[in-house]
Design a protein around this motif. Structure first.
Motif, PDB file in Angstrom:
ATOM      1  N   SER A  83       0.839  -1.205   0.000  1.00 52.83           N
ATOM      2  CA  SER A  83       0.000   0.000   0.000  1.00 52.83           C
ATOM      3  C   SER A  83       0.868   1.247   0.000  1.00 52.83           C
ATOM      4  CB  SER A  83      -0.901   0.018   1.242  1.00 52.83           C
ATOM      5  OG  SER A  83      -0.123   0.316   2.396  1.00 52.83           O
ATOM      6  N   GLY A  84       0.232   2.367  -0.347  1.00 51.71           N
ATOM      7  CA  GLY A  84       0.932   3.646  -0.314  1.00 51.71           C
ATOM      8  C   GLY A  84       1.229   4.078   1.104  1.00 51.71           C
ATOM      9  N   SER A 133      -2.555   1.740  -7.390  1.00 47.34           N
ATOM     10  CA  SER A 133      -3.980   1.484  -7.097  1.00 47.34           C
ATOM     11  C   SER A 133      -4.832   2.745  -7.167  1.00 47.34           C
ATOM     12  CB  SER A 133      -4.101   0.847  -5.715  1.00 47.34           C
ATOM     13  OG  SER A 133      -3.498   1.685  -4.746  1.00 47.34           O
TER      14      SER A 133
HETATM   15  C1  LIG Z   1      -3.987   7.099  -1.435  1.00 41.75           C
HETATM   16  C2  LIG Z   1      -2.798   7.854  -1.008  1.00 41.75           C
HETATM   17  C3  LIG Z   1      -1.730   7.232  -0.357  1.00 41.75           C
HETATM   18  C4  LIG Z   1      -1.667   5.766  -0.046  1.00 41.75           C
HETATM   19  O1  LIG Z   1      -2.823   5.203   0.347  1.00 41.75           O
HETATM   20  P1  LIG Z   1      -3.095   3.634   0.461  1.00 41.75           P
HETATM   21  O2  LIG Z   1      -4.559   3.599   0.550  1.00 41.75           O
HETATM   22  O3  LIG Z   1      -2.411   3.171   1.684  1.00 41.75           O
HETATM   23  O4  LIG Z   1      -2.543   2.962  -0.760  1.00 41.75           O
HETATM   24  C5  LIG Z   1      -0.648   8.007  -0.012  1.00 41.75           C
HETATM   25  N1  LIG Z   1      -0.611   9.309  -0.288  1.00 41.75           N
HETATM   26  C6  LIG Z   1      -1.604   9.935  -0.932  1.00 41.75           C
HETATM   27  C7  LIG Z   1      -1.484  11.377  -1.254  1.00 41.75           C
HETATM   28  C8  LIG Z   1      -2.747   9.237  -1.295  1.00 41.75           C
HETATM   29  O5  LIG Z   1      -3.743   9.870  -1.914  1.00 41.75           O
END
Ligand SMILES: *Cc1c(COP(=O)(O)O)cnc(C)c1O
Length: 351
Positions: free
Chosen positions: A65-66, A206
């Protein structure tokens, strides 16, 4: 909710709601895989090499995940008690469940407005090491594009100046590039140019690219080697995850060049909402696939607007009591966006 209403609804809550296409599923089914913790997953290795090259860095590491990519970056570049300078309404501050405090024991100093800040604002907030009272600033993080700021692109001249100032002060730099592909599409700048000023960068598969999961953290090979251990500590080391990497490779081939469509569709929304009384929207912020707008006191509040739009099959997100976010993506076409914009406008205008 019935199946019909599920398929008929227009879901603009986030660009994460996209479903893998038949072609993407096929690529996943056919992906060569191996145990990634032995470095033996060919699909993961290919994706990591390809992303590192696209971003002009030495190495990349696949992440579930991010959030884990960001948390790994914070862990690598700080020590407990350190200070991290960040733009306002950053994902790491708002959307990661307090993870930075729990995992890395850092505190944030928030600077600037709308997610953007300058090198002067960074310098003014910087706290030197060795002070008897102040926490040492060891990291500055930038978000590009900025989610809660309405998908705005971080001005490249500011990114360059901030990172140059950071380097001078011995402060590391991190780019949360969950939507860096959108920033590249909107500006025409190569990804490598956007990534160049930063020590470490994350990108997400994603979001706009439409994969079911996955992000990567990208940077120098020494940092990425250390990131392998942190990912394991955080429970994010996987095995035959090449099935997910294959989705990413497919997305790079098929979904990258279409991002401008999402940006144009966000403009359709913004243009319609500009004519609605009770909506406060800074059109300058509508640069990519996100529209964030405020509801004035005489308009219904965000939860009411979200509820009414939902009754008519349009899903959007309440980002605050009077703040709404719309995110366009590859599963909604121009016609659906036009229809959804009408429904949303009506939901607000009914008062
Ligand atoms: C969506 C997002 C993430 C990571 O989110 P995950 O749902 O954990 O993949 C990180 N930074 C930003 C700016 C985001 O919009």
């Amino acid at each position: 909710m019935t199946e019909t209403s599920l398929t008929n609804r227009i879901d603009l809550r986030s660009d994460t709601v996209t479903l893998p296409s038949p072609g993407m599923r096929m690529a996943m089914a056919e992906a060569p895989v191996g145990d990634d913790q032995y470095g033996e997953d060919p699909s993961i290795n290919r994706l990591q090499e390809r992303i590192a090259e696209m971003l002009g860095k030495e190495a990349a590491l696949f992440m579930p995940s991010g959030t884990m990519a960001n948390q790994t970056g914070l862990k690598l570049l700080t020590r407990p008690g350190d200070d991290v300078i960040v733009g306002d309404e950053a994902h790491v501050v708002w959307h990661e469940s307090g993870a930075a405090a729990a995992n890395s024991g850092v505190q944030f100093t928030v600077v600037g407005r709308g997610g953007l800040f300058t090198a002067d604002e960074f310098r003014a907030a910087y706290k030197a090491p060795g002070h008897a009272i102040f926490p040492p600033t060891t990291l500055v993080t930038v978000e590009n594009t900025h989610n809660r700021g309405g998908g705005v692109v971080f001005p490249q001249a500011d990114a360059i100046a901030i990172c140059a100032a950071a380097r001078q002060l011995g402060v590391s730099s991190y780019l949360d590039g969950a939507r860096l592909f959108n920033a590249a599409a909107a500006t025409g700048r190569p990804l490598a140019e956007l990534a160049a000023p930063f020590d470490l960068v994350s990108v997400a598969l994603s979001k706009g690219l439409g994969c079911p999961a996955g992000s990567l953290i990208v940077g120098g090979s020494a940092d990425i080697k250390r990131a392998v251990r942190v990912r394991r500590m955080f429970g994010g080391a996987m095995r035959q995850a090449g099935i997910l990497a294959a989705a990413g490779l497919h997305a790079l081939d098929h979904n990258l060049t279409r991002l401008p469509e999402d940006h144009a569709n966000a403009r359709v929304f913004a243009d319609r909402l500009l004519g609605v009384s009770g909506v406060r929207l800074d059109i300058q912020t509508v640069q990519t696939n996100i529209v964030v707008f405020q509801l004035e006191d005489d308009a219904p509040d965000a939860s009411r607007v979200v509820e009414r739009a939902k009754e008519r099959g349009v899903l959007v997100a309440a980002f605050g009591a009077r703040t709404v976010r719309v995110a366009t993506h590859l599963n909604v076409g121009r016609g659906q966006c036009e229809r959804a914009a009408e429904i949303l406008a009506a939901a607000i205008e009914r008062g």
